[in-house]
Design an enzyme around this catalytic site. Structure first.
Site: not given
Ligand SMILES: Cc1ncc(COP(=O)(O)O)c(C=O)c1O
Length: 400
Positions: A141, A226, A255
């Site tokens: 994700f 990530d 976040k």
């Molecule tokens: C590992 C990871 N990458 C990217 C994102 C995407 O972040 P955003 O919702 O701020 O676009 C998330 C969101 O849950 C995430 O958990």
């Protein structure tokens, strides 16, 4: 109708149904606690998917935001502003890197990483134009943009959003052989979550991340971690990669970088990688704005002390010890995670993750389900041990 029912009915009527929230309407929050419109209190065991690592209404972060609100909030990147350089320098230092490219949401950081890796591939590695490939893991994700869902394996996230962006190879998470087989001379990057959050807090097998590091280095491929959900203290270290002694080529942060106050994300890397961008080739009106930088600077200062990481490690040990005792007792099949982050697989006969979450809500604890009968637990790192124990007791009662 109660004010809760009114608010939910009105939201259903006037907002797109792209979420299925629990039936609670929050009106204020402090630390690890939220209060709804009818005055009921709930322990927040989700922390905005780790955006609220420092708790709701954290005084240091609120004061930093307030002070900046009175000075200047937005300049765009057409001009310099006096919080920008400090933010980039200190965030790069925290990451042991050289350069920062600030954006706003997590998905934008991922998009920026994809563009950066492709550009690095063409301009530095010498990949033929249009041929760059990025390897990703199944059940990832990384966000919701068209390109990102193009390499998702979740049918719900992808359905009816095509045509999809090409240029990605999907391999099973934790399988080094599959990754090695998927790699060609046109591979520019491997993009991984060091712990897969949405997939149910999946920790890869020991040795996997170091092996990916070694493979990517040997094949001149960028390793993009990530850490948008796993980073900034959640697992008991600043980065989840640290548990395996791994330093990637690029960290993606989001976040908690905005302290739950403003959206702030960033790609953090070396000058050799981020240096590929030239003026006009990428950007964002709000990325790196003064308000975002002021809050994120305070976040970086708080993380530099190590106290939040230590707290997450200590309380995390306690959390995993207590959850471990529930496994095998007929209610919990498995528990995974690190630090103050856990995926709990409830025996399906006891209910779906959603049903368990609703029963917890009735007892004053807010969590979020993920696939099937898994719930995830990720309270703010500032939660007290007493509150954590109280939340765990509610879970025991619900699973009884
Ligand atoms: C590992 C990871 N990458 C990217 C994102 C995407 O972040 P955003 O919702 O701020 O676009 C998330 C969101 O849950 C995430 O958990």
């Amino acid at each position: 109708m109660s004010s809760t029912q009114d608010a939910i009915a009105s939201a259903e009527a006037h907002s797109a149904h792209n979420y299925h929230p629990l039936p609670v309407v929050v009106s204020s929050a402090d630390g690890a606690w939220m209060t709804d419109v009818e005055g009921r209190r709930y322990l927040d065991m989700l922390a905005g998917y780790s955006a609220l690592n420092f708790g709701h209404g954290n005084r240091r972060l609120i004061e930093a935001a307030k002070a900046q609100l009175e000075r200047v909030t937005l300049t765009s990147r057409a001009f310099h502003h006096d919080r920008f350089a400090d933010f980039c320098e200190r965030l790069a230092q925290l990451c042991g890197m050289e350069m920062v490219l600030p954006m706003n949401t997590g998905a934008e950081a991922v998009e920026t990483a994809v563009k950066t890796a492709r550009k690095w591939g063409y301009r530095v590695k010498g990949v033929p134009d249009g041929m760059a490939k990025i390897i990703v893991a199944a059940n990832n994700f990384h966000g919701r943009t068209t390109t990102i869902i193009s390499f998702s394996t979740d049918p719900e996230a992808r359905a009816d959003h095509g045509p999809y962006t090409p240029g990605f190879e999907i391999v099973p998470y934790g399988d080094l052989t599959a990754m090695e087989e998927a790699m060609t001379e046109n591979t520019v990057a491997v993009l991984l979550e060091p712990i897969q959050g949405e997939a149910g807090v999946l920790v890869p097998p020991p040795g996997y991340l170091p092996a990916v590091r070694e493979l990517t280095r040997r094949r001149d491929v960028l390793f993009i971690a990530d850490e948008i959900q796993s980073g900034l203290g959640r697992t008991g270290r600043t980065f989840a990669c640290e548990h395996e002694g791994v330093v990637p080529d690029m960290y993606l942060l989001g976040k908690a970088l905005g302290g739950g106050v403003v959206p702030v994300s960033a790609v953090v890397s070396s000058a050799a990688v981020l240096g590929v961008h030239r003026p006009g080739e990428h950007g964002s009106t709000f990325g790196g704005n003064p308000l975002a930088c002021a809050v994120a600077l305070e976040v970086v200062a708080m993380l530099r002390t190590g106290e939040y990481q230590q707290r997450a490690a200590e309380l995390g040990d306690h959390l995993h010890h207590e959850l471990g005792l529930m496994v095998g007792g007929g209610a919990v099949e498995a528990v995974r995670g690190r630090g103050l982050w856990a995926g709990v697989d409830v025996v399906p006969a006891l209910g779906t993750g959603r049903e368990i979450s609703e029963r917890l809500m009735e007892r004053g604890v807010l969590v979020k389900d993920t696939h099937g009968s898994t719930i995830r637990i990720a309270p703010p790192l500032v939660i007290s041990k007493e509150d954590l124990d109280w939340g765990l007791e509610q879970l025991r009662q619900v699973l009884r």
